[in-house]
Design a protein around this motif. Sequence first.
Motif, PDB file in Angstrom:
ATOM      1  N   LYS A 289      -8.823  -4.843  -3.945  1.00 22.96           N
ATOM      2  CA  LYS A 289      -9.890  -5.785  -4.282  1.00 22.96           C
ATOM      3  C   LYS A 289      -9.569  -7.081  -3.536  1.00 22.96           C
ATOM      4  O   LYS A 289      -8.462  -7.622  -3.685  1.00 22.96           O
ATOM      5  CB  LYS A 289      -9.850  -6.009  -5.806  1.00 22.96           C
ATOM      6  CG  LYS A 289     -10.827  -7.039  -6.302  1.00 22.96           C
ATOM      7  CD  LYS A 289     -10.706  -7.160  -7.822  1.00 22.96           C
ATOM      8  CE  LYS A 289     -11.371  -8.437  -8.296  1.00 22.96           C
ATOM      9  NZ  LYS A 289     -11.013  -8.777  -9.662  1.00 22.96           N
TER      10      LYS A 289
ATOM     11  N   TRP B  99      -9.749  -3.275   5.285  1.00 17.25           N
ATOM     12  CA  TRP B  99      -9.159  -3.521   3.971  1.00 17.25           C
ATOM     13  C   TRP B  99     -10.220  -3.530   2.867  1.00 17.25           C
ATOM     14  O   TRP B  99      -9.909  -3.244   1.720  1.00 17.25           O
ATOM     15  CB  TRP B  99      -8.357  -4.829   3.970  1.00 17.25           C
ATOM     16  CG  TRP B  99      -7.035  -4.652   4.623  1.00 17.25           C
ATOM     17  CD1 TRP B  99      -6.775  -4.756   5.963  1.00 17.25           C
ATOM     18  CD2 TRP B  99      -5.803  -4.286   3.995  1.00 17.25           C
ATOM     19  NE1 TRP B  99      -5.445  -4.484   6.210  1.00 17.25           N
ATOM     20  CE2 TRP B  99      -4.833  -4.196   5.014  1.00 17.25           C
ATOM     21  CE3 TRP B  99      -5.416  -4.014   2.688  1.00 17.25           C
ATOM     22  CZ2 TRP B  99      -3.501  -3.858   4.755  1.00 17.25           C
ATOM     23  CZ3 TRP B  99      -4.099  -3.694   2.416  1.00 17.25           C
ATOM     24  CH2 TRP B  99      -3.161  -3.610   3.444  1.00 17.25           C
TER      25      TRP B  99
ATOM     26  N   LYS C 283       1.366   2.915  -3.176  1.00 18.89           N
ATOM     27  CA  LYS C 283       0.151   3.450  -3.804  1.00 18.89           C
ATOM     28  C   LYS C 283      -0.133   2.796  -5.162  1.00 18.89           C
ATOM     29  O   LYS C 283      -0.192   3.480  -6.208  1.00 18.89           O
ATOM     30  CB  LYS C 283       0.249   4.981  -3.989  1.00 18.89           C
ATOM     31  CG  LYS C 283       0.529   5.709  -2.698  1.00 18.89           C
ATOM     32  CD  LYS C 283       0.308   7.196  -2.894  1.00 18.89           C
ATOM     33  CE  LYS C 283       0.762   8.038  -1.720  1.00 18.89           C
ATOM     34  NZ  LYS C 283       0.535   7.561  -0.390  1.00 18.89           N
TER      35      LYS C 283
ATOM     36  N   GLU D 152     -12.534  -1.430   2.531  1.00 20.77           N
ATOM     37  CA  GLU D 152     -12.926  -0.057   2.140  1.00 20.77           C
ATOM     38  C   GLU D 152     -11.834   0.709   1.403  1.00 20.77           C
ATOM     39  O   GLU D 152     -12.055   1.831   0.966  1.00 20.77           O
ATOM     40  CB  GLU D 152     -13.321   0.757   3.383  1.00 20.77           C
ATOM     41  CG  GLU D 152     -14.710   0.443   3.900  1.00 20.77           C
ATOM     42  CD  GLU D 152     -14.672  -0.131   5.299  1.00 20.77           C
ATOM     43  OE1 GLU D 152     -14.155   0.563   6.195  1.00 20.77           O
ATOM     44  OE2 GLU D 152     -15.136  -1.282   5.474  1.00 20.77           O
ATOM     45  N   LYS D 153     -10.685   0.114   1.263  1.00 27.58           N
ATOM     46  CA  LYS D 153      -9.608   0.843   0.571  1.00 27.58           C
ATOM     47  C   LYS D 153      -9.924   0.879  -0.920  1.00 27.58           C
ATOM     48  O   LYS D 153     -10.234  -0.153  -1.520  1.00 27.58           O
ATOM     49  CB  LYS D 153      -8.255   0.156   0.802  1.00 27.58           C
ATOM     50  CG  LYS D 153      -7.776   0.244   2.241  1.00 27.58           C
ATOM     51  CD  LYS D 153      -6.357  -0.265   2.374  1.00 27.58           C
ATOM     52  CE  LYS D 153      -5.982  -0.556   3.815  1.00 27.58           C
ATOM     53  NZ  LYS D 153      -5.889   0.592   4.685  1.00 27.58           N
ATOM     54  N   GLU D 154      -9.819   2.082  -1.480  1.00 25.77           N
ATOM     55  CA  GLU D 154     -10.262   2.274  -2.869  1.00 25.77           C
ATOM     56  C   GLU D 154      -9.552   1.408  -3.891  1.00 25.77           C
ATOM     57  O   GLU D 154     -10.141   0.914  -4.841  1.00 25.77           O
ATOM     58  CB  GLU D 154     -10.091   3.738  -3.254  1.00 25.77           C
ATOM     59  CG  GLU D 154     -11.413   4.451  -3.149  1.00 25.77           C
ATOM     60  CD  GLU D 154     -11.331   5.887  -3.569  1.00 25.77           C
ATOM     61  OE1 GLU D 154     -10.378   6.247  -4.279  1.00 25.77           O
ATOM     62  OE2 GLU D 154     -12.233   6.634  -3.149  1.00 25.77           O
ATOM     63  N   ASN D 155      -8.237   1.231  -3.690  1.00 29.18           N
ATOM     64  CA  ASN D 155      -7.475   0.495  -4.709  1.00 29.18           C
ATOM     65  C   ASN D 155      -7.372  -1.005  -4.401  1.00 29.18           C
ATOM     66  O   ASN D 155      -6.685  -1.734  -5.100  1.00 29.18           O
ATOM     67  CB  ASN D 155      -6.062   1.096  -4.873  1.00 29.18           C
ATOM     68  CG  ASN D 155      -5.284   1.078  -3.563  1.00 29.18           C
ATOM     69  OD1 ASN D 155      -5.832   0.783  -2.508  1.00 29.18           O
ATOM     70  ND2 ASN D 155      -4.003   1.391  -3.637  1.00 29.18           N
TER      71      ASN D 155
ATOM     72  N   GLN E 220       0.822  -1.219   0.000  1.00 27.81           N
ATOM     73  CA  GLN E 220       0.000   0.000   0.000  1.00 27.81           C
ATOM     74  C   GLN E 220       0.853   1.266   0.000  1.00 27.81           C
ATOM     75  O   GLN E 220       0.467   2.285  -0.562  1.00 27.81           O
ATOM     76  CB  GLN E 220      -0.944   0.006   1.208  1.00 27.81           C
ATOM     77  CG  GLN E 220      -2.230  -0.786   0.977  1.00 27.81           C
ATOM     78  CD  GLN E 220      -3.126  -0.125  -0.063  1.00 27.81           C
ATOM     79  OE1 GLN E 220      -3.600   0.991   0.110  1.00 27.81           O
ATOM     80  NE2 GLN E 220      -3.366  -0.814  -1.167  1.00 27.81           N
TER      81      GLN E 220
ATOM     82  N   GLU F 113      -3.973  -0.706  -8.538  1.00 28.05           N
ATOM     83  CA  GLU F 113      -4.912  -1.758  -8.123  1.00 28.05           C
ATOM     84  C   GLU F 113      -4.129  -2.792  -7.303  1.00 28.05           C
ATOM     85  O   GLU F 113      -3.022  -3.166  -7.679  1.00 28.05           O
ATOM     86  CB  GLU F 113      -5.483  -2.419  -9.378  1.00 28.05           C
ATOM     87  CG  GLU F 113      -6.539  -3.454  -9.087  1.00 28.05           C
ATOM     88  CD  GLU F 113      -6.834  -4.275 -10.334  1.00 28.05           C
ATOM     89  OE1 GLU F 113      -7.206  -3.688 -11.369  1.00 28.05           O
ATOM     90  OE2 GLU F 113      -6.655  -5.511 -10.270  1.00 28.05           O
TER      91      GLU F 113
END
Length: 334
Positions: free
Chosen positions: A213, A206, A184, A208-211, A181, A187
């Motif tokens: 999946k 984890w 950055k 809710e983190k935008e990048n 992370q 994905e």
Amino acid sequence: MEKEPEELLCEAAAAGDSARIQDLLAAGADPSYFDSQGITPLMHAARHGRADAVRLLLAAGAPWNALSPSGLSAGDLAMEHSHQDAFDALLNAAIQAELVLGTIARADRKNGGGGGGDSNYLEERVAFSEDKLMDAESKAVMMAWERPLMEAHARAICGSGGGGRVLNIGFGMGLVDEAIQRYKPLEHTIVEAHPEVRDRMLRLGWGEKENVKIVFGRWQDVLSQLGSYDGIFFDTYGEYYEDLRQFHQHLPRLLKPGGIYSYFNGLCGGNAFFHVVYCQLVSLELGNLGYSTQFIPLPVKDCLAEEVWEGVKHKYWQLDTYYLPVCQAACDSE
Ligand SMILES: C[S@@+](CC[C@H](N)C(=O)[O-])C[C@H]1O[C@@H](n2cnc3c(N)ncnc32)[C@H](O)[C@@H]1O
């Protein structure tokens, strides 16, 4: 009193007397014999750097992987005493033997025999504490002493390209994912199969983190949900070399051109020679798939005080140096 032929074989092996070794073997001396000190003829030959004797004994079926009472193999003894020729002969024999054994095990699996990892682990409870994640038998799934190693793995797979699309197989304590992370990535896909580990990941945010999946399931079962990546890290638990090898068969689809792949290199972490054998074996098999592998040595002795293992049933790492694998398509590395 007359000496046993096997005692004579040990003496001839230590002296590197090839003619005598051949005579004794022809007369039926057993090359897998252990003397009163628990040492085999092959270990005697290796310790004294008798490379021809090593080759003769291996050809006669002497086991390359027998261990002395202090847990050393013939290869360890050759390594300790810097006998390069004897070491090379042992390494070649070990790799050939493991390649043959692997082929037999795969054929056996196809014919309905055993294989695969410890399938129970995923159904059993796990226990989290600050410095470790343990399975139901008090074996460590993951330990905090590995944090610097996980940071180095993250650097290897994200470092050059600033992250891009990254895949990690096995969340554990999330150490490698925390490190990933920090780069950055565009994905960051995480595959995790244990329900309690997944629940904890979600509790820690984890999901809710935008990048990020999260793909829940065994990597073997979710491959169709995965894309292709600039960086891939593989670190599961309760699986064997054969599972890692199977994962490697999917790299050509999963790893983008120019991408970097790495895995937790814990194979045979209790014996220096066996570990070298498995580093070479993986490198050879990845080479057959078109990847070149570099091993970066990282000293780990200082992170591994005896107290680290308190309450842990099995010390899965006992070597002073960790060899971090960095793999990329052979054409990319040229
Ligand atoms: C050694 S830990 C990973 C540690 C992680 N690298 C870290 O930095 O904390 C292994 C993880 O792989 C998961 N796992 C085991 N088998 C798996 C499989 N077949 N597919 C996906 N995950 C698996 C385990 O539940 C565990 O969380």
